[in-house]
Design an enzyme around this catalytic site. Structure first.
Site, PDB file in Angstrom:
ATOM      1  N   LYS A 162       0.847  -1.193   0.000  1.00  0.00           N
ATOM      2  CA  LYS A 162       0.000   0.000   0.000  1.00  0.00           C
ATOM      3  C   LYS A 162       0.883   1.244   0.000  1.00  0.00           C
ATOM      4  O   LYS A 162       1.885   1.294   0.729  1.00  0.00           O
ATOM      5  CB  LYS A 162      -0.876  -0.053   1.248  1.00  0.00           C
ATOM      6  CG  LYS A 162      -1.973   0.985   1.320  1.00  0.00           C
ATOM      7  CD  LYS A 162      -2.801   0.747   2.583  1.00  0.00           C
ATOM      8  CE  LYS A 162      -3.996   1.671   2.683  1.00  0.00           C
ATOM      9  NZ  LYS A 162      -4.805   1.374   3.875  1.00  0.00           N
ATOM     10  N   SER A 175      -9.472   1.032   2.835  1.00  0.00           N
ATOM     11  CA  SER A 175      -8.566   1.926   2.159  1.00  0.00           C
ATOM     12  C   SER A 175      -7.458   1.198   1.397  1.00  0.00           C
ATOM     13  O   SER A 175      -6.785   1.816   0.596  1.00  0.00           O
ATOM     14  CB  SER A 175      -7.945   2.879   3.172  1.00  0.00           C
ATOM     15  OG  SER A 175      -7.157   2.177   4.103  1.00  0.00           O
ATOM     16  N   SER A 223     -10.015  -1.714   6.462  1.00  0.00           N
ATOM     17  CA  SER A 223      -9.255  -1.324   5.270  1.00  0.00           C
ATOM     18  C   SER A 223      -8.423  -2.419   4.618  1.00  0.00           C
ATOM     19  O   SER A 223      -7.960  -2.241   3.499  1.00  0.00           O
ATOM     20  CB  SER A 223      -8.355  -0.132   5.606  1.00  0.00           C
ATOM     21  OG  SER A 223      -9.114   1.045   5.669  1.00  0.00           O
TER      22      SER A 223
END
Lengths: 574, 574
Positions: B160, B235, B259
Site C-alpha cells: 500500500k 482503504s 481497510s
C-alpha cells in the site's frame, strides 16, 4: 527537630490551581475513616501482637530499625523466623513435599506481618481468619489428593490495596472511595486465588497513588522497616515495607512512575516493573481509567530474582490472565537460563545529567561496575539519551487531563491535599487540560524517544542498562512526606519507554563516613537543588542501596534472569 | 445512466462543518499531480502493456471483468499465467529449488500487474527496473551460495502506498503530501527487503485513508477486477485489486476500520487484520500519529490461508520487526495445525441487528453454516452483543480530535473533499473536538465491550465468529464512490475489539436470480435505509462473496489455521 532537608518554598513550584479540599465536608468522612481503622485493628489478632510498650513512641522522631528488631525478637519463634525468611521457591517446595503445611506457613507470616505493622503501619486491611481457613482447605486438598492446587499453593501473598477484592472496601488511598466495595475480584486476585495463593493482607499507598512515598488521610504514613524516619517508597510503599520486612514472601504492587521500584529499592528487595500487558491491571481503583499514554502495570516485589521469575511464570503460564482480561497478552513467560557473564553487556547510567545521584548511589554504581567487570561482564558507560525530553513528555502526560480524574476522586470527600499530592498535580502543565491533539503529539514524542532507546540497545549491542532507582536511598518521610521523593526521572523514564525494569539490592548500605556530601557541587536546576539539599548523610545510615536493571521491551525474562546473575555476583566477596 | 443506489440527501448526515478545500489553491497543485502520473506511466514498461484499444472506454459505465479478461488474454504467456496463479508457498518452493528464477517470477508478475492496472487503476507507483535488478541480485545470490536470502526470497510483493519508502514520494492519498519523500524505509519495507521480497509496485488508497473504497485526487478511483463498476474496497483497495487480479502473489495493506478486509472481500481474496503490534505500522503516512484508542494495523492480502500463515511467520519470526520498531511485540508466530472440525465451535452472525446484510451475504452465511455442519464443526448463532454501543464508541473515536489531524493534512493543498471523505469526517461528533477526559471515557467504554466479548468467547466456548465483512458484496463506486460503503459496523467492530480477523472467500458469487431483494424489508434506521437502497441485484452479478472469521485477541494463528480448514471445507462439493 531532625533536619530532613525538606524543600523551602515548594509552593512556588505548584502549577495546580484548583484545590478541591473542603475541611467541613471532610469532617463528615472522619467517622468512616475511624470505622475502617477499627476494622483494621479488630482484624489484627491479639495473639500475634507484641505488647504496646515494645513499640517506641518516638518512631517518627528517632530512627528505628524494625528489621533489626525482628531479627532479635523473642516474640517470633525460631520456626516463624525460619519460615518467613524462606524464598518463595523454597516455600513452594516445602509445601509441595508436605514438609510444611499451608497453615504453619500462614501462621508464621501472619505473626510477623502483625508485628511488622505495629512498627511500620504498612497494612490497610488484614483478614487473617479468612486466610487461615483458606490455608486449612489447601492442606486438606493436598492431604487428600497429593497434589497442589497450583504453583502458588499455600504461598502467603500481600497485595496493594488498590487492587479490587470482592466484598472488601477498596479505596486506593482516596477517602471518598471508602464507600466502594467491588462485587468482583480484580483479575490479579482471581489469578492468585486460582493458583493457590493465600491472601491475608492488603497494603498501604499514598493519596492519589501518585507519590513515591505512601501516606494518605486514611491509614497515614508507612514507615521504612530499615529506618522509621525514612519513606517506604510509593505508591506501593505498603508492599515495600511488608515484603522488605518479610511480612510476606512476595507481594503485588503497581507502577506508573516508579511505584513498584521505589518501594522495592527503599526497602531493600527486588521489584519488577514488567512490560505492559503481561500482568493484568483490570479491577484496580485508580485515576487512570482509559489513559493509554503512560500505562500502569502490576508486578511483584520479592527477595530473590528467582522468586520474581517463579511468580511471573506462575501468574502468566498457569494463571492465563487473558481469559479474564483481554488487555493481557497470551505471551508465555519463557524459561531463560541465567546468562554467562561474558555474554552480557551492561551500560551504567552514573548520572542522567538532570539530577545527580547522592553519594551512596554513586558508590553503589561504582561497586557494581567493579564486581561485574571482575566477573567478566562487559560494562560501558551509558551516555544520557533524551533525558530531559523524556521527563518533559512523561510529566506532561501524567497531568494532561488537567488532573480532572484525580479531582473527581478527591472532591467528594473534601480531604486535605497532602504536599506530595500537590507536587504530583503540579507536574507538566498542572491543572491545564490539554487537547486530544496535544495528547497525541506527546504520544508521538514519546514514540520517538522509544525508537531512539530501542536503537541504542540494538546498535550498541547493550543487553541491560543499570541505573539509580532514585536520586538517593530512601528519603525522609516524616512531616507528611515533605522531604519525600520529588524527582521521578530515574524511574519514570522506563515507564515512558515501557521497558521491563527490575530493582535489585546491591548488598550495600548507606554509610555516612563513606558517603560524604560533595560541598562543591552546584545544582543544575531548582529540582536538582531540592534533591541535593535532602542529602544529609547521617539521616540515611544503613538504608539499603538498590539499583534498576532495564532491558528491551518484552524481554522481561532476560532482565529477571540477569537479575539472578547480578544477585550472585554482588554476593561474591572481592 | 446506471442506477447505483446512491443515497439521497447524504448532506443531511454531514456533521463536519469546516470544509478546508480551496479550489484556487488546489490549481497550484495540479502540475505536481500531473508529474506524478507521468512518472507512473513512464515506469509502466511499454513491453508489458496491451494496446490501448483492448481497454474498453466505458469501464465506468458498463461492467467489465478484468479477471475473465486475464484468464483468456493472449498477451500473457502460459508461463506468465502459471506463475502468477501460484501460491506464495509454491513460489517460494520453486525459487528455493531453483525451478524458477526470481527474474522469471518478477517478469511474469510485472507483466500481469501492468495489464491489470490498465483496467483497474490500482497502482500509485511502479519501479519495475529496480525490481528486476533486485531479482537479478537474488538469482546471483542463490546461484552462488545455494541459499535463499530469507523466506520471501524472490517473492513479488505489492505494498500500500502509505507505507513509506526511502527516496520515493509517499503521499498516503493526501495531495499535499506529494512533497514528502521519506529518507528511511518504513519498518515493514525494511523487513520485507531483509527477507528477500521483491518490491515493484505501490498501490492506491482513498483520500484521508478513511473510505472503504479507494479514490483520491491524485490517482483517481481503483476498479474492482471482477466488475469495473464496483468498488475495489478501501482503504487498501489498490491491494485488493492487485492481489485479487493476481498482479501480486501477496500484498500488504493497513486497517483501522476494515481497510484490509473490505478490499479482500470485495476482490475475492484472503485478508488478515492481525491483532495490533504483530506487524509494524512505523513509517507510514497517516492521520493517526499518537492515536491509541482504535489502533491501525498492517497485514497481508493473499490467495490462500496458508500463504497468509507463511507471510506472518516469515515477517514475525525471521523479520523480527521489534528490532526496528519497539511498538512491535517479540511474540513469535506459533505453528498451529489445521484443527479437526469436531474440535471447533463457530458462532455465525447472520445480522448484527443494526444493518441487515444483503441477500448474497445471507446466502453465503447459510451455505457456510451447512457446509461447516456437514463437516462436523459445531455451529451456533451469534446473538448481537453491544453492537450499537460498539458502533457509537468506535465512530466517536475516529473523529474525536475534531478531524484536526485530517484537516491539517488536507488543508495545504486545498484539494476538494470527496463524498466519502465528508462521510468519514461526519462520523461520531464530526468536527467537535472532545476533551482528553471524554476520550478516556470512550476508551473505558471500549474496554467494557472488549471484556464482554472476551467473556462471550470463554464462557460460550466459541472459537470463532463468522460474520459479514460488509452489508453486501462490493458496492458500486462510480461517481466518486457515492454509492460506496457507508456502514462500517461489520468490520469496525473487530478493530474496536482488536480481534484478529481473516476475510475468506466462500467460493460463492452473487447471482441475481438467487439473491433477490426482499421488498417487504423495512429499514431499521436511516443508515440501514441507505445501505438497503444500494442493493440492486443486477448490478452485482458475479461479485465474490467473502466473510470474516474472528478469533480471540492474539490468537491470530488459530484464526489463520481455521481459515485453512474453512477454505478446504468450502471447496467440498456437497
Amino acid at each position: 527537630m531532625v533536619d530532613i532537608g525538606a524543600p523551602v518554598n515548594i509552593e512556588s513550584f505548584y502549577k495546580f490551581t484548583d484545590d478541591v479540599s473542603n475541611p467541613e465536608l471532610f469532617e463528615s468522612w472522619k467517622p468512616k475513616i475511624k470505622a475502617y481503622l477499627e476494622d483494621l485493628d479488630k482484624e489484627s489478632p491479639a495473639q500475634y501482637k507484641i505488647p504496646e510498650k515494645e513499640v517506641p513512641e518516638d518512631l517518627d522522631e528517632k530512627s528505628f530499625s524494625t528489621i533489626e528488631y525482628l531479627k532479635d525478637t523473642m516474640y517470633l519463634t525460631d520456626s516463624d523466623k525460619k519460615i518467613t525468611e524462606m524464598s518463595v521457591v523454597d516455600l513452594a517446595k516445602n509445601i509441595t513435599s508436605r514438609k510444611l503445611s499451608s497453615v504453619e506457613v500462614m501462621n508464621s507470616f501472619a505473626h510477623r506481618a502483625i508485628i511488622l505493622n505495629q512498627f511500620t503501619n504498612f497494612a490497610s486491611q488484614f483478614f487473617i481468619k479468612e486466610a487461615m481457613n483458606t490455608a486449612k482447605l489447601l492442606d486438606e486438598y493436598i492431604n487428600n489428593t497429593g497434589n497442589v492446587i497450583g504453583p502458588l499453593h499455600g504461598i502467603p501473598i500481600s497485595v496493594k490495596e488498590q487492587i479490587g477484592m470482592a466484598g472488601k472496601i477498596t479505596h486506593g488511598g482516596w477517602v471518598a472511595w471508602l464507600d466502594y466495595i467491588p462485587e468482583e475480584d480484580a483479575t490479579t486476585i482471581k489469578v492468585l486465588k486460582k493458583l493457590g495463593a493465600v491472601l491475608y493482607v492488603r497494603t498501604n499507598e499514598p493519596q492519589t497513588l501518585m507519590h513515591l512515598d505512601s501516606n494518605n488521610n486514611i491509614i497515614g504514613r508507612t514507615r521504612n522497616p530499615y529506618n522509621s524516619l525514612l519513606s517506604s517508597g510509593g505508591s506501593s510503599g505498603g508492599e515495600g515495607a511488608c515484603v522488605g520486612g518479610r511480612g510476606s514472601a512476595i507481594g503485588v504492587g503497581s507502577d506508573i512512575g516508579g511505584s513498584i521500584r521505589a518501594p522495592a529499592a527503599f526497602c531493600g528487595c527486588f521489584g519488577l516493573r514488567p512490560s505492559t500487558r503481561r500482568i493484568s491491571t483490570a479491577g484496580g481503583v485508580s485515576s487512570g481509567r482509559g489513559q493509554e499514554s503512560v500505562v500502569a502495570v502490576e508486578g511483584p516485589l520479592a527477595h530473590t530474582a528467582k522468586d520474581i521469575d517463579y511468580f511471573m511464570k506462575s501468574y502468566i503460564n498457569a494463571g492465563k490472565p487473558w481469559e479474564d482480561d483481554p488487555w493481557c497478552m497470551p505471551m508465555p513467560w519463557r524459561e531463560v537460563a541465567k546468562p554467562e557473564p561474558r555474554d552480557v553487556t551492561v551500560a551504567i547510567m552514573y548520572d542522567n545529567g538532570m539530577v545527580k545521584p547522592h553519594a551512596p548511589i554513586s558508590r553503589g554504581l561504582k561497586t557494581v561496575e567493579g564486581k561485574l567487570k571482575s566477573s567478566g561482564v562487559k560494562v560501558i558507560k551509558f551516555e544520557p539519551l533524551m533525558i530531559e525530553e523524556a521527563y518533559d513528555v512523561c510529566h506532561q502526560l501524567y497531568t494532561c487531563d488537567g488532573n480532572n480524574a484525580q479531582k473527581e476522586m478527591l472532591k467528594p470527600s473534601g480531604e486535605p491535599l497532602l504536599p506530595l499530592t500537590k507536587w504530583a498535580m503540579s507536574m507538566g502543565n498542572g491543572d491545564k487540560c490539554l487537547s486530544i491533539t496535544e495528547n497525541r503529539s506527546l504520544n508521538a514524542r514519546r514514540d520517538t524517544i522509544r525508537a531512539a532507546y530501542n536503537k541504542y540497545f540494538i546498535e550498541k549491542k547493550v543487553d541491560f542498562v543499570i541505573s539509580p532507582t532514585y536520586v538517593g536511598v530512601a528519603p525522609c518521610a516524616i512531616e507528611n512526606g515533605i522531604a519525600g521523593p520529588y524527582y521521578w526521572g530515574y524511574t519514570s523514564l522506563w515507564n515512558l519507554l515501557d521497558l521491563p525494569t527490575l530493582v535489585a539490592p546491591t548488598g550495600l548500605y548507606q554509610y555516612p563516613p563513606s558517603d560524604l556530601k560533595d560541598p562543591s557541587y552546584k545544582p543544575r536546576s531548582p529540582i536538582d537543588e531540592i534533591e541535593q539539599n535532602k542529602y544529609i548523610p547521617e539521616l540515611f545510615r544503613d538504608a539499603p542501596i538498590c539499583l534498576q536493571i532495564t532491558g528491551r521491551r518484552y524481554f522481561d525474562e532476560e532482565v529477571v534472569s540477569f537479575g539472578e546473575l547480578f544477585e550472585e555476583i554482588m554476593k561474591n566477596k572481592s
